[in-house]
Motif scaffolding. Structure first.
Motif, PDB file in Angstrom:
ATOM      1  N   UNK A 116       0.835  -1.198   0.000  1.00 11.00           N
ATOM      2  CA  UNK A 116       0.000   0.000   0.000  1.00 11.00           C
ATOM      3  C   UNK A 116       0.872   1.251   0.000  1.00 11.00           C
ATOM      4  N   UNK A 117       1.914   1.245   0.833  1.00 12.01           N
ATOM      5  CA  UNK A 117       2.825   2.382   0.869  1.00 12.01           C
ATOM      6  C   UNK A 117       3.500   2.609  -0.476  1.00 12.01           C
ATOM      7  N   UNK A 118       3.893   1.522  -1.136  1.00  9.15           N
ATOM      8  CA  UNK A 118       4.513   1.639  -2.453  1.00  9.15           C
ATOM      9  C   UNK A 118       3.532   2.222  -3.471  1.00  9.15           C
ATOM     10  N   UNK A 119       2.271   1.785  -3.386  1.00  6.32           N
ATOM     11  CA  UNK A 119       1.259   2.288  -4.321  1.00  6.32           C
ATOM     12  C   UNK A 119       1.046   3.790  -4.154  1.00  6.32           C
ATOM     13  N   UNK A 120       1.006   4.249  -2.908  1.00  2.20           N
ATOM     14  CA  UNK A 120       0.797   5.677  -2.663  1.00  2.20           C
ATOM     15  C   UNK A 120       2.029   6.489  -3.068  1.00  2.20           C
ATOM     16  N   UNK A 121       3.213   5.929  -2.856  1.00  2.00           N
ATOM     17  CA  UNK A 121       4.437   6.588  -3.332  1.00  2.00           C
ATOM     18  C   UNK A 121       4.414   6.675  -4.853  1.00  2.00           C
ATOM     19  N   UNK A 122       3.936   5.618  -5.497  1.00  2.00           N
ATOM     20  CA  UNK A 122       3.839   5.603  -6.964  1.00  2.00           C
ATOM     21  C   UNK A 122       2.881   6.677  -7.466  1.00  2.00           C
TER      22      UNK A 122
END
Length: 318
Positions: A195-201
């Motif tokens: 989820x954190x990676x998706x929001x960073x993306x």
């Protein structure tokens, strides 16, 4: 920002829409993820009071119909168009984009609000991990396919906008795992990390979109701390953000849905953002200082863009 209305933590979407009703009038807006009781629905509800047309999306046609009916009950004159869209499927994204592109109406604003959060590992029909597919790759492809229609709405005094809804999770960990994006591995998967990676993306995509469009499209990212989905609750309780009663911890102030949707509306219409493409907004104002280094690194943004183009098999042309 320059002078004008002042917003705060308590500002609601209605407050922002009223402040910028002249900017909303005549606009056609598409918002993904508009289920009842969500910030996407709330943004659609208030924008529909003044806009020329609001396109709402969801993967469940029955729930989408409920959202349309709720908006029209409050604002009978609202021009609502319902679009079935499953962002985890390239085929669904392409079908939905083709439907919009075939219509004569313009598209001034695209709000990428829909998200899958804290879900167990599962591959999509296209072989991607579900969270990163739904939250990043699907919206990237959707934006790419709708870009010509957005660009066509530009005038000498108006630049079309794309808004990405992110969260404080953009600061989790060390950012996007580029190898995992291309080659998802259940043995290395963490729902919180994904989820954190998706929001960073989301943040990196907005930054790179603003750069590559060279002023033709302005992209913005917003912070939100609204989580209504049941599968998010255990994780948020683990963080200490929610108590055993599922209510927000008083040490971590959480917004109501009307407050949470305020920044979405500001990002879509505040004219003071015209010279701030790629900005990150919190409480309806620019807050780039809240970005994690890995979510604002231009090298990461370019790398993510190139890898995502490779995954969808298309290049983004302006």
């Amino acid at each position: 920002m320059s002078t004008g209305p002042t917003f705060s933590f308590a500002t609601t979407a209605d407050d922002v829409a009223t402040a910028f009703l002249d900017e909303i009038k005549g606009k056609d807006v598409l918002i993904t993820g508009t289920s009842l009781k969500g910030i996407g629905f709330e943004a659609a509800r208030v924008i529909a009071k003044y806009a020329n047309r609001v396109i709402i999306t969801g993967y469940n046609a029955k729930r989408l119909k409920l959202s349309e009916e709720a908006i029209k009950k409050e604002t009978p004159q609202a021009n609502i168009y319902s679009l079935v869209l499953d962002l985890s499927s390239f085929a669904s994204v392409r079908k939905a984009a083709a439907e919009i592109n075939a219509q004569p109406e313009p598209l001034h604003v695209l709000i990428n609000n829909a998200a899958s959060s804290f879900v167990d590992f599962k591959l999509t029909v296209d072989g991607l991990e579900t969270q990163l597919a739904t939250d990043h790759v699907g919206p990237f492809l959707f934006t790419k396919l709708l870009a010509p229609k957005l660009l066509a709405s530009a005038t000498p005094t108006y630049t079309p906008r794309v808004v990405f809804v992110a969260s404080a999770a953009q600061g989790f960990g060390t950012g996007v795992d580029f190898d995992a994006l291309e080659n998802p591995d259940p043995a290395k998967y963490s729902k919180q990390s994904a989820y954190g990676q998706a929001k960073s993306a989301n943040v990196l995509t907005a930054i790179e979109l603003s750069k590559r469009s060279k002023g033709k499209i302005n992209a913005y990212i917003i912070f939100t701390n609204i989580f209504e989905k049941e599968n998010s609750i255990p994780t948020l309780q683990g963080f200490g953000a929610l108590g055993a009663d599922k209510k927000p911890n008083t040490e971590h102030p959480w917004k109501t849905i009307p407050q949470g949707a305020a920044t979405t509306v500001a990002a879509a219409f505040d004219p003071r953002l015209n010279d701030k493409p790629g900005a990150y907004l919190d409480n309806s104002t620019v807050a780039d200082n809240l970005l994690a280094p890995h979510s604002s690194d231009p090298v990461n943004a370019e790398k993510l863009w190139n890898i995502t183009e490779k995954i969808i098999g298309e290049t983004f042309v302006f």
